[in-house]
Enzyme design. Sequence first.
Site, PDB file in Angstrom:
ATOM      1  N   TYR A  84       0.814  -1.220   0.069  1.00  0.00           N
ATOM      2  CA  TYR A  84      -0.070  -0.355   0.017  1.00  0.00           C
ATOM      3  C   TYR A  84       0.968   1.117  -0.059  1.00  0.00           C
ATOM      4  O   TYR A  84       1.847   1.433   0.831  1.00  0.00           O
ATOM      5  CB  TYR A  84      -0.815   0.008   1.324  1.00  0.00           C
ATOM      6  CG  TYR A  84      -1.911  -1.042   1.395  1.00  0.00           C
ATOM      7  CD1 TYR A  84      -2.974  -0.987   0.299  1.00  0.00           C
ATOM      8  CD2 TYR A  84      -1.915  -1.983   2.324  1.00  0.00           C
ATOM      9  CE1 TYR A  84      -3.916  -2.092   0.211  1.00  0.00           C
ATOM     10  CE2 TYR A  84      -2.962  -3.067   2.275  1.00  0.00           C
ATOM     11  CZ  TYR A  84      -4.061  -2.941   1.276  1.00  0.00           C
ATOM     12  OH  TYR A  84      -4.881  -3.953   1.175  1.00  0.00           O
ATOM     13  N   HIS A  86      -0.311   4.675  -1.335  1.00  0.00           N
ATOM     14  CA  HIS A  86      -0.952   6.079  -1.170  1.00  0.00           C
ATOM     15  C   HIS A  86      -0.248   7.302  -1.602  1.00  0.00           C
ATOM     16  O   HIS A  86       0.037   8.249  -0.613  1.00  0.00           O
ATOM     17  CB  HIS A  86      -1.626   5.999   0.199  1.00  0.00           C
ATOM     18  CG  HIS A  86      -2.525   5.002   0.692  1.00  0.00           C
ATOM     19  ND1 HIS A  86      -3.879   5.024   0.113  1.00  0.00           N
ATOM     20  CD2 HIS A  86      -2.506   3.979   1.643  1.00  0.00           C
ATOM     21  CE1 HIS A  86      -4.338   3.922   0.524  1.00  0.00           C
ATOM     22  NE2 HIS A  86      -3.700   3.198   1.552  1.00  0.00           N
ATOM     23  N   GLU A 108      -3.428  -0.390  -3.555  1.00  0.00           N
ATOM     24  CA  GLU A 108      -4.740  -0.027  -3.298  1.00  0.00           C
ATOM     25  C   GLU A 108      -5.306   0.441  -4.807  1.00  0.00           C
ATOM     26  O   GLU A 108      -6.584   1.001  -5.014  1.00  0.00           O
ATOM     27  CB  GLU A 108      -4.834   1.484  -2.496  1.00  0.00           C
ATOM     28  CG  GLU A 108      -3.902   2.635  -3.114  1.00  0.00           C
ATOM     29  CD  GLU A 108      -2.453   2.508  -2.698  1.00  0.00           C
ATOM     30  OE1 GLU A 108      -1.886   3.684  -2.836  1.00  0.00           O
ATOM     31  OE2 GLU A 108      -2.014   1.472  -2.242  1.00  0.00           O
ATOM     32  N   ASP A 260      -5.670   7.955   5.420  1.00  0.00           N
ATOM     33  CA  ASP A 260      -4.643   7.395   4.461  1.00  0.00           C
ATOM     34  C   ASP A 260      -4.499   8.370   3.399  1.00  0.00           C
ATOM     35  O   ASP A 260      -3.166   8.253   2.669  1.00  0.00           O
ATOM     36  CB  ASP A 260      -4.621   5.935   4.201  1.00  0.00           C
ATOM     37  CG  ASP A 260      -3.992   4.943   4.930  1.00  0.00           C
ATOM     38  OD1 ASP A 260      -2.881   5.468   5.478  1.00  0.00           O
ATOM     39  OD2 ASP A 260      -4.477   3.882   5.140  1.00  0.00           O
TER      40      ASP A 260
END
Length: 354
Positions: A84, A86, A108, A260
């Site tokens: 992940y 982000h 993601e 996030d």
Amino acid sequence: MNMEGRVALSPLGAGTLVADGHEVIVQAGAGENSSFTDAEYEATGARVVASAEEAWGAEMVLKVKEPLPEEYGFLRPDLILFTYLHLASSRECTKALLDAGTLSLAYETVLDARGGLPLLTPMSQVAGRLAVQEGAHHLMSSKGGRGVLLGGVPGTAPAKVVVLGGGQVGASAVAIAQGLRASVTVLDLDPQVLARFDDLYQGNVRTLLSDPMTIETELLDADLVIGAVLVAGAKAPTLVSDDLVARMKQGAVLVDVAIDQGGCFEPSRKTSHEDPTYEVHGTRFYCVPNMPGAVANTSTRALTSATLPYVRAIAAGGVDRAVDNHPGLEPGIMTCDGRLISEPVKEAFPDLLG
């Protein structure tokens, strides 16, 4: 990361990769907080190494969260990083990946054949369920909340729970809040999403089209607000202003699951499991970015189940061949050879385009 107990691969997943003919390297103690011992990994054929540096020496590194600043030195041009990321909310990490020339893929933004987000879904489901659990906990008087029980008791009204966004996080939050007999309202921009909630709960969950005035009306009467909005790969939109928070009920709780990706409440800032909340105008804000880390065993098992087909494909033939077999993997590519690939991240950081 503070209280991050998840690990990117369960022993069962490690065993599958070993059976495929790959060498699997696990940093000692990596699975400890997920209740997986080094011995369990070794029993599947994985090799346990003492240091992070040795583990980062692999051709492909699997993580749960983005690299920490102290890990930037491990990034290199011949590395595949799958985690992940982000990136739209972290210029520093984006620049580190570009400077190192690392091929990075973000869980993601990988898509499935229906346009869904299969690698984000399991953590979204965990986070949505936890959002209600944590919200209910911090609504208690002893935590500075309104002292409201979600489901109430006979002779009293239940708590009013407002969920902003009807995606995976929102759907999971609604399921738990409604199951606890709270009075639940879900807001979304898509009438079809709201129709699904109406059919599923047979009218027992209020459904409203989201717009600024409706959000304001609902939040002024809310005990618990769950921010569950998502724009895949991009910064979350700010839906709730500081001025609106100032007019909410004293002791109301706001859980920003979108933290996030920058958060969807204007006063939101990242917190930790050790110190999860802070006060804003008499309300309580819960903004822990790695919420699923609180239930690390469940989260690790769910994450491994979702990511393993993609990991096996990359390990077997590299990213290009994996994309041929899993076209939805391509939107997951963030950086490659010092170039920024993701369009949402390009929009967030145009100065990094060279």
